[in-house]
Design an enzyme around this catalytic site. Structure first.
Site, PDB file in Angstrom:
ATOM      1  N   LYS A  67      29.952  32.424  41.583  1.00 29.92           N
ATOM      2  CA  LYS A  67      28.772  33.068  40.910  1.00 29.92           C
ATOM      3  C   LYS A  67      27.988  32.074  40.009  1.00 29.92           C
ATOM      4  CE  LYS A  67      26.693  37.134  40.023  1.00 29.92           C
ATOM      5  NZ  LYS A  67      25.390  37.818  40.729  1.00 29.92           N
ATOM      6  N   TYR A  70      42.699  34.083  34.814  1.00 34.98           N
ATOM      7  CA  TYR A  70      43.899  34.318  35.013  1.00 34.98           C
ATOM      8  C   TYR A  70      44.952  33.511  34.318  1.00 34.98           C
ATOM      9  CZ  TYR A  70      43.404  37.876  38.768  1.00 34.98           C
ATOM     10  OH  TYR A  70      43.103  38.980  39.451  1.00 34.98           O
ATOM     11  N   ASP A 121      29.383  38.542  44.718  1.00 38.34           N
ATOM     12  CA  ASP A 121      29.199  40.283  44.923  1.00 38.34           C
ATOM     13  C   ASP A 121      28.143  40.389  46.188  1.00 38.34           C
ATOM     14  OD1 ASP A 121      27.182  38.265  43.720  1.00 38.34           O
ATOM     15  OD2 ASP A 121      26.301  39.992  42.748  1.00 38.34           O
ATOM     16  N   ASP A 136      41.582  41.495  48.566  1.00 37.88           N
ATOM     17  CA  ASP A 136      41.731  42.997  48.842  1.00 37.88           C
ATOM     18  C   ASP A 136      40.756  43.729  49.652  1.00 37.88           C
ATOM     19  OD1 ASP A 136      44.183  43.058  47.558  1.00 37.88           O
ATOM     20  OD2 ASP A 136      43.606  44.512  46.199  1.00 37.88           O
ATOM     21  N   ASP A 193      41.119  37.095  44.710  1.00 39.80           N
ATOM     22  CA  ASP A 193      42.043  38.451  44.584  1.00 39.80           C
ATOM     23  C   ASP A 193      41.132  39.674  44.895  1.00 39.80           C
ATOM     24  OD1 ASP A 193      44.235  39.880  44.174  1.00 39.80           O
ATOM     25  OD2 ASP A 193      44.022  39.794  41.808  1.00 39.80           O
TER      26      ASP A 193
END
Ligand code: ATP
Length: 391
Positions: free
Chosen positions: A213, A141, A246, A274, A270
């Site tokens: 990751k 971002y 993941d 969610d 983020d």
């Protein structure tokens, strides 16, 4: 005597004004000692004036004790250009997300997103109680993006990118993920401190799960991992676990009790928060706090929900719970506790006719807010408790 704190309200776009008005009224009725002023931000400001974050709004946020935001609409580049007032077009003004800018200007580096299931609210996993601590100033971002790359520009960035440009026809764009040791250390530290608080409140072992990751995103991933291990040395009482983002999403969907406090860079945080919100009751119930060393901004996790805006059916609870986090931040924990208790009572007992449609009710933003208001001063002394502290 301490001066009365000032709160900046930023209603924003879509359902933002509806949920902000509800929260403002609940804060006042719950006895928050504060003054308030309202300022403009968001898509409407962009369309009319070419600036979604007016300078007087930024000044107000800078000088207040805390800020409560509703929601803002952000749209892709082409929509931003199309919806800009005609007299501002072709003047080189570019849309930049005001919330991303606010986070950067005020260095609001830690976004705390608690997601918990509430008795009375049907959800996928009633055992969910996860605090996501999301890094908010860098990662993908950070705004370092290039579109329409040609071989020459690509060669200046990376040899492999130049080769890709040579071999590929059509448009190529690049968004860079930036990870610094400084930002990684401070976000991990914030997560460890939150884990300590939660452990204390529950008399349970403290643990933090870092979601990354590093096997694929090797350079940036290893900065985060090294920082986490270095910070962990200062917190011998908090266990650090490291998991791929993941795999963590899959594990959380199957068994969210694996996670208590998770920490992640911007995009991963983020997405995971969610997911946690979805597991525990949906977007209408998830609050957040964006915290820096000198400023703090509180907002619901959900967006501006243009599909239901202006219809008096938005669930105000995510915003109201964000207001409770704000109250705790400005050192009025009794107000925070009162609000959280009223929300818990409402969700457990209120008839469907008072609940909003996302809670399977037939009521409205207004009827739900009124019910919470009535429950503020009830004698039910069931303690709800919060696991996040922002000071
Ligand atoms: P934005 O681009 O502003 O993020 P969006 O539509 O992509 O908007 P959200 O605003 O978070 O994302 O909305 C996602 C879905 O959740 C929509 O269907 C919306 O109606 C619903 N939703 C979001 N917030 C609420 C709320 N407070 N009450 C009820 N439904 C909500």
């Amino acid at each position: 005597m301490n001066p009365i704190p000032h709160i900046t309200l930023l209603p924003g776009d879509g359902i933002g004004p509806e949920v902000t008005a509800a929260t403002h009224s609940i804060l006042v009725d719950a006895g928050l000692s504060a003054t308030f002023s309202t300022h403009a931000i968001g898509w409407a400001e962009w369309c009319a004036h070419g600036e979604p974050l007016p300078s007087d709004t930024l000044d107000a946020v800078r000088t207040s004790a805390a800020t409560l935001m509703g929601a803002i609409t952000s749209k892709p580049e082409a929509d931003a250009a199309r919806e800009l007032a005609p007299h501002l077009r072709d003047r080189g003004v570019r849309y930049r997300s005001p919330i991303v800018r606010l986070r950067r200007e005020l260095d609001l580096y830690a976004c705390l997103r608690p997601a918990r299931a509430w008795p009375g609210v049907p959800c996928i996993h009633p055992d969910t109680n996860i605090l996501t601590v999301r890094e908010s100033t860098e990662g993908l971002y950070c705004g370092i993006e290039l579109d329409n790359l040609d071989t020459e520009r690509a060669a200046m960035i990376h040899y492999d990118l130049a080769t890709l440009c040579e071999r590929t026809t059509g448009r190529i764009a690049l968004s860079a993920r930036i990870t610094t040791d400084h930002a990684s250390r401070r976000i991990v530290r914030a997560a460890f401190e939150q884990a300590r608080l939660r452990a204390l409140a529950r008399n349970a072992p403290a643990r933090v799960t870092l979601l990354e990751k590093p096997n694929i995103l090797r350079a940036t991933g290893s900065v985060m991992l090294d920082a986490a291990r270095a910070v962990a040395a200062d917190f011998p009482d908090v266990a650090l676990e490291i998991e791929n983002i993941d795999a963590a999403c899959m594990h959380a969907a199957m068994d969210p009790t694996r996670y208590a406090v998770v920490v992640a860079e911007n995009l991963f945080g983020d997405i995971f928060s969610d997911l946690a919100a979805g597991l525990s009751g949906g977007p209408g119930l998830a609050p957040s706090a964006s915290i820096g060393d000198t400023h703090a901004l509180f907002e619901p996790v959900h967006g501006s929900a243009p599909d239901i805006a202006g219809r008096n059916i938005a669930n105000p609870i995510a915003a109201i719970l964000s207001g409770a986090m704000l109250a705790r931040h400005i050192n009025q924990p009794d107000v925070a506790e009162r609000i959280e208790r009223a929300v818990a009572r409402t969700l457990a007992d209120a008839p469907p006719s008072t609940l909003t449609p996302d809670l399977k009710g037939t009521g409205s933003t207004q009827s739900l807010t009124d019910t919470i208001r009535r429950n503020l001063w009830s004698n039910d002394d069931k303690r709800v408790g919060s696991d996040t502290a922002t000071q």
